[in-house]
Design a protein around this motif. Sequence first.
Motif, short mmCIF file in Angstrom:
data_model
loop_
_atom_site.label_atom_id
_atom_site.label_comp_id
_atom_site.label_asym_id
_atom_site.label_seq_id
_atom_site.Cartn_x
_atom_site.Cartn_y
_atom_site.Cartn_z
N TYR A 53 111.10 65.27 63.96
CA TYR A 53 112.53 65.44 63.73
C TYR A 53 112.91 64.53 62.58
O TYR A 53 112.59 63.33 62.59
N LEU A 54 113.60 65.08 61.59
CA LEU A 54 113.98 64.35 60.38
C LEU A 54 115.49 64.22 60.28
O LEU A 54 116.23 64.99 60.91
N ASP A 55 115.95 63.28 59.46
CA ASP A 55 117.40 63.16 59.28
C ASP A 55 117.95 64.28 58.40
O ASP A 55 119.14 64.61 58.47
N ARG A 56 117.08 64.90 57.59
CA ARG A 56 117.50 66.03 56.77
C ARG A 56 116.27 66.88 56.44
O ARG A 56 115.13 66.39 56.51
N THR A 57 116.48 68.13 56.09
CA THR A 57 115.35 69.00 55.81
C THR A 57 115.74 70.13 54.87
O THR A 57 116.89 70.59 54.88
N ALA A 58 114.77 70.58 54.09
CA ALA A 58 114.93 71.78 53.27
C ALA A 58 114.17 72.95 53.88
O ALA A 58 114.21 74.06 53.35
N PHE A 59 113.48 72.71 54.99
CA PHE A 59 112.73 73.77 55.66
C PHE A 59 113.67 74.66 56.48
O PHE A 59 114.41 74.17 57.34
N TYR A 60 113.63 75.95 56.21
CA TYR A 60 114.46 76.89 56.96
C TYR A 60 113.75 77.24 58.26
O TYR A 60 112.59 77.68 58.25
N PRO A 61 114.42 77.10 59.43
CA PRO A 61 113.82 77.49 60.71
C PRO A 61 114.03 78.98 60.97
O PRO A 61 114.96 79.58 60.44
N THR A 62 113.19 79.56 61.77
CA THR A 62 113.38 80.96 62.15
C THR A 62 114.77 81.13 62.75
O THR A 62 115.12 80.47 63.72
N SER A 63 115.54 82.04 62.14
CA SER A 63 116.91 82.23 62.60
C SER A 63 117.50 83.48 61.96
O SER A 63 117.20 83.78 60.80
N GLY A 64 118.32 84.20 62.71
CA GLY A 64 119.01 85.36 62.16
C GLY A 64 118.09 86.45 61.67
O GLY A 64 118.44 87.21 60.77
N GLY A 65 116.88 86.53 62.25
CA GLY A 65 115.92 87.55 61.82
C GLY A 65 115.04 87.11 60.67
O GLY A 65 114.07 87.80 60.33
N GLN A 66 115.36 85.98 60.03
CA GLN A 66 114.58 85.50 58.88
C GLN A 66 113.50 84.53 59.35
O GLN A 66 113.80 83.60 60.10
N PRO A 67 112.25 84.70 58.91
CA PRO A 67 111.17 83.79 59.32
C PRO A 67 111.34 82.40 58.73
O PRO A 67 112.07 82.19 57.76
N PHE A 68 110.62 81.45 59.32
CA PHE A 68 110.68 80.05 58.89
C PHE A 68 109.93 79.83 57.57
O PHE A 68 109.08 80.63 57.19
N ASP A 69 110.28 78.72 56.93
CA ASP A 69 109.56 78.31 55.73
C ASP A 69 108.25 77.63 56.10
O ASP A 69 108.12 77.04 57.19
#
Length: 408
Positions: free
Chosen positions: A46-62
């Motif tokens: 767990y980070l204080d900030r991230t540019a990694f997109y999580p799986t959400s809204g039908g879009q896969p994770f980075d």
Amino acid sequence: MRSHISTRKTRVTFPAVTERLYYTDAYRTVFDAAVLAREDGGRRLYLDRTAFYPTSGGQPFDTGRLGGVPVVDVVDEGDRVAHLLAAPAPGERLEGTIDWSRRFDHMQQHTGQHLLSAVMAERFGHATASVHFGRDSATLDLETARISHPEVVEAETMANAVVVDNRPVTVSFEDASTAVGLRKPSGREGTLRIITIDGLDRSACGGTHVRSTGEIGPIFLRRVERVKQLVRVEFVCGSRAVRRARADADLVTTLAAAQSATAEDLPVLLEAQRAELKAGAAARRELEDTLAELRARELHASTNADVRGRRVVIVREPGGPVERLRALAQAYSALANAVMLGVVEQPAAIILGASSDSGLDAGKTLKAALQDAGGRGGGNARLAQGTVETVALDAVLTRVLTTLHASA
């Protein structure tokens, strides 16, 4: 507001909301962040900030790397984002790098979906019920019972025209109570992240998107199918569309070469072959029926009659299509005082044919024998067919023969 996440050794206190850098800059591929907690032996961060997109809204994770270690999954936990790593990453502050080719591909597909959904709604009145972004293609489910091929082509043409317009795609943050002009009303309260395609669409969305429609690249609608009460449209954008078009072109070229024809000649040629195959199949069935009749007469003539004058014959085959034996039984039962038992050993099947003057009801006789052996099947008085376990095949045959002898 503060919350806690437990590790195996310590309890770490940190802000409950992970700062999501992709919300304001989807093009950011490098960032640094503080590690606030580790779980699962250090593989879940767990980070204080991230540019990694999580799986959400039908879009896969980075995907990408944290501290040089591959990121294998990114999970949205509401206010927090969990990063699952292939191995523990040492250090309390890590550099993250995003796999840009995967990220940009997702940006193209997601923005292309917004564009397509807007066109479908504006031009044809088909609202989008749901979307899904897969590895090779994406789909959107439309709230309509049908969509014609001309409509699909028109939607594709209109969407690509907007791509050529290279309209700006912008991100804004607006209060849900005052946000207007949204294609689909949002049920959320508070601040909404809104993606706007200039002059065409406004949608609340947390995904990653390109800065202008030109970056979507070509849009190709590949397939349409009914799914329950909806219509599902499969599409590809950008590099995916180019790869798919190349694969489709190569396939058509290969098929044409196999036929010693041009791609343009294939439809006429294949239709001619289809008609030829249909005619050939009909001629084959006619010949098979003729052969079955000849064989039935031969069997009938060479079989001695029982005390009731019936000519009972058993035809047993180790395997093969049961239809062929069925045709023989049908032809045999059309002859005088004739009863035929056809047996296929693998897969186990049994057929009983009985002429109208034989005094035997084929359907009732076979059904009773099958029930005793745990098989299933049925038919009419003249022709019946059933299946049973191979080990019970002889028992069914014996039961039928017993019934025959009892009626003699």
